[in-house]
Design a protein around this motif. Sequence first.
Motif, mmCIF file in Angstrom:
data_model
loop_
_atom_site.group_PDB
_atom_site.id
_atom_site.type_symbol
_atom_site.label_atom_id
_atom_site.label_comp_id
_atom_site.label_asym_id
_atom_site.label_seq_id
_atom_site.Cartn_x
_atom_site.Cartn_y
_atom_site.Cartn_z
ATOM 1 N N GLY A 97 0.894 -1.133 0.141
ATOM 2 C CA GLY A 97 -0.115 -0.039 0.058
ATOM 3 C C GLY A 97 0.871 1.104 0.114
ATOM 4 O O GLY A 97 2.092 1.141 0.396
ATOM 5 N N GLN A 98 0.083 2.222 -0.438
ATOM 6 C CA GLN A 98 0.973 3.761 -0.241
ATOM 7 C C GLN A 98 0.353 4.590 0.651
ATOM 8 O O GLN A 98 -0.800 4.749 0.632
ATOM 9 C CB GLN A 98 0.744 4.340 -1.664
ATOM 10 N N PHE A 99 1.212 5.097 1.675
ATOM 11 C CA PHE A 99 0.677 6.022 2.720
ATOM 12 C C PHE A 99 -0.144 7.337 2.164
ATOM 13 O O PHE A 99 0.275 7.800 1.249
ATOM 14 C CB PHE A 99 2.016 6.490 3.523
ATOM 15 N N ALA A 100 -1.256 7.372 2.490
ATOM 16 C CA ALA A 100 -2.226 8.611 2.124
ATOM 17 C C ALA A 100 -2.089 9.842 3.319
ATOM 18 O O ALA A 100 -1.591 10.890 2.771
ATOM 19 C CB ALA A 100 -3.505 8.361 1.620
ATOM 20 N N ARG A 101 -2.465 9.268 4.453
ATOM 21 C CA ARG A 101 -2.551 10.361 5.478
ATOM 22 C C ARG A 101 -3.156 9.536 6.764
ATOM 23 O O ARG A 101 -3.519 8.577 6.486
ATOM 24 C CB ARG A 101 -3.840 11.401 5.016
ATOM 25 N N TRP A 102 -2.882 10.271 7.819
ATOM 26 C CA TRP A 102 -3.304 9.839 9.055
ATOM 27 C C TRP A 102 -4.522 10.047 9.202
ATOM 28 O O TRP A 102 -5.420 10.937 8.757
ATOM 29 C CB TRP A 102 -2.422 10.476 10.367
ATOM 30 N N ARG A 103 -5.474 9.083 9.860
ATOM 31 C CA ARG A 103 -6.804 9.385 10.310
ATOM 32 C C ARG A 103 -7.149 9.344 11.597
ATOM 33 O O ARG A 103 -7.730 8.424 12.429
ATOM 34 C CB ARG A 103 -7.841 8.199 9.718
ATOM 35 N N PRO A 104 -7.010 10.555 12.241
ATOM 36 C CA PRO A 104 -7.119 10.790 13.763
ATOM 37 C C PRO A 104 -8.543 10.622 14.047
ATOM 38 O O PRO A 104 -9.002 10.446 15.176
ATOM 39 C CB PRO A 104 -6.635 12.132 14.029
ATOM 40 N N ASP A 105 -9.567 10.851 13.129
ATOM 41 C CA ASP A 105 -11.000 10.799 13.269
ATOM 42 C C ASP A 105 -11.470 9.262 13.297
ATOM 43 O O ASP A 105 -12.714 9.157 13.671
ATOM 44 C CB ASP A 105 -11.510 11.774 12.371
ATOM 45 N N ARG A 106 -10.751 8.431 13.082
ATOM 46 C CA ARG A 106 -11.403 6.925 12.947
ATOM 47 C C ARG A 106 -10.664 6.303 14.256
ATOM 48 O O ARG A 106 -9.756 6.249 14.663
ATOM 49 C CB ARG A 106 -10.763 6.258 11.623
ATOM 50 N N GLU A 107 -11.628 5.339 14.656
ATOM 51 C CA GLU A 107 -11.241 4.357 15.729
ATOM 52 C C GLU A 107 -10.634 3.118 15.297
ATOM 53 O O GLU A 107 -11.236 2.561 14.328
ATOM 54 C CB GLU A 107 -12.292 4.117 16.655
ATOM 55 N N PRO A 108 -9.609 2.710 15.764
ATOM 56 C CA PRO A 108 -8.891 1.421 15.114
ATOM 57 C C PRO A 108 -10.204 0.149 15.016
ATOM 58 O O PRO A 108 -9.948 -0.496 13.898
ATOM 59 C CB PRO A 108 -7.808 1.043 16.060
ATOM 60 N N ALA A 109 -10.941 -0.004 16.116
ATOM 61 C CA ALA A 109 -11.804 -0.904 15.887
ATOM 62 C C ALA A 109 -12.841 -0.765 14.949
ATOM 63 O O ALA A 109 -13.463 -1.873 14.611
ATOM 64 C CB ALA A 109 -12.307 -1.243 17.144
ATOM 65 N N SER A 110 -12.901 0.040 14.312
ATOM 66 C CA SER A 110 -14.142 0.480 13.203
ATOM 67 C C SER A 110 -13.341 -0.030 11.878
ATOM 68 O O SER A 110 -13.868 0.097 10.821
ATOM 69 C CB SER A 110 -14.257 1.851 12.903
ATOM 70 N N CYS A 111 -12.035 -0.247 11.722
ATOM 71 C CA CYS A 111 -11.381 -0.636 10.323
ATOM 72 C C CYS A 111 -11.397 -2.110 10.349
ATOM 73 O O CYS A 111 -10.646 -3.024 10.661
ATOM 74 C CB CYS A 111 -9.893 -0.267 10.552
ATOM 75 N N ARG A 112 -12.494 -2.457 9.553
ATOM 76 C CA ARG A 112 -12.974 -3.861 9.350
ATOM 77 C C ARG A 112 -12.691 -4.187 7.889
ATOM 78 O O ARG A 112 -12.906 -3.125 7.089
ATOM 79 C CB ARG A 112 -14.130 -4.062 9.681
ATOM 80 N N TYR A 113 -12.939 -5.533 7.516
ATOM 81 C CA TYR A 113 -12.648 -6.160 6.096
ATOM 82 C C TYR A 113 -13.986 -5.742 5.159
ATOM 83 O O TYR A 113 -13.697 -5.477 4.031
ATOM 84 C CB TYR A 113 -12.562 -7.543 6.058
ATOM 85 N N GLU A 114 -14.985 -5.331 5.606
ATOM 86 C CA GLU A 114 -16.257 -4.725 4.805
ATOM 87 C C GLU A 114 -15.742 -3.685 4.069
ATOM 88 O O GLU A 114 -16.353 -3.619 2.819
ATOM 89 C CB GLU A 114 -17.352 -4.402 5.754
ATOM 90 N N GLN A 115 -14.750 -2.711 4.155
ATOM 91 C CA GLN A 115 -14.525 -1.536 3.285
ATOM 92 C C GLN A 115 -13.807 -1.981 2.115
ATOM 93 O O GLN A 115 -13.856 -1.416 1.202
ATOM 94 C CB GLN A 115 -13.794 -0.730 4.252
#
Length: 355
Positions: free
Chosen positions: A316-334
């Motif tokens: 992957g290529q780094f785009a930006r930090w997402r301080p507005d997102r909680e890690p637990a919300s990062c799931r495979y569905e996306q």
Amino acid sequence: MDLPLTPPLQPMLAAAVDAIPADGDLVFEPKWDGFRCLVFRDHDEVLLQSRSGKSLNRYFPEVEAEMLRVLPPQAVVDGELVVAVDDELDFDALSERIHPAASRVTLLAEKTPAVLVAFDLLALGTRELLESPTVERRAALLDLSGLHVTPATTDRELAQQWFTLFEGAGLDGVMGKPAGGPYTPGKRTMIKIKHARTADVVLAGLRWHKDTEPGTAVGSLLLGLYDEAGLLHHIGVAGSFKAADRRALATELAELITEDEAHPWVSPQPGQRIPGEINRWRGAQAQFVPLRPERVVEIHYTQTEGDQPVRLRHNGQFARWRPDREPASCRYEQLDIPARYDVAAVLRGDLRARD
């Protein structure tokens, strides 16, 4: 070699565009995900040349033998070396073919044989074809029997279908060549349309840059996503940072380094994918630096591969930090998971995905 074209020869290159153009006289082809390879055959001699001009013969002896069998006595062909596992392109298996041990190369040539998918003919007999139009070179290529030749079309709607469907077999986009244009070594005369996506993922580890003292520069970020059961699986890495950014990241992320045995990749659960795990190519666990999984990063990625849980096909290529997102919300569905397809169907131009 007594050929009208002699190695090393630079291949014709492509410029990236965002979408299939609405106009222009173009021949479209699926974009194969492998190693670019120019094949020079002069009677009993064959050279497999990489994009950088180096010989690939020692790594792909089965392809050398196949080219001696199927090519005319004198010919120069442009194509892509690929490896398919379970009828889907496997770039990792292809990369493992570049191995220093001859015994390993011989073993892998039998277990994961490569094939050449041809997409251009540059010379035949004593005739050089560089100035011939694309459509004429392709017609001459199709007259050769025994080669795996990529499908091609001038139909934009069909090319768009290829772009969508063939990803399921591991291909990564569509190429376009000027139908009446010559073959231009080293020039970006073609266009390429690749899959481009973004995802928000969890940063849970890193590896230090191999050419620096540990702790001073980041080599790659280790990324993860949560499944439905709450397990954090390793999906790939982000890298290719500038030197100054590597040093800045080492400083910025130092506070997240942890030795906590409860880290999800230090004490993994059965079925959980972790970085550098032992597999058929790696006999020992690869080391990494665990980070508290508290940060979310947005990445650009092209494709996924493998069975559930899937992983990134390429870094992957780094785009930006997402301080507005909680890690637990990062799931495979996306993730955008393509329909399953197979390489044989691509070569036939078949538009029906497999079940």
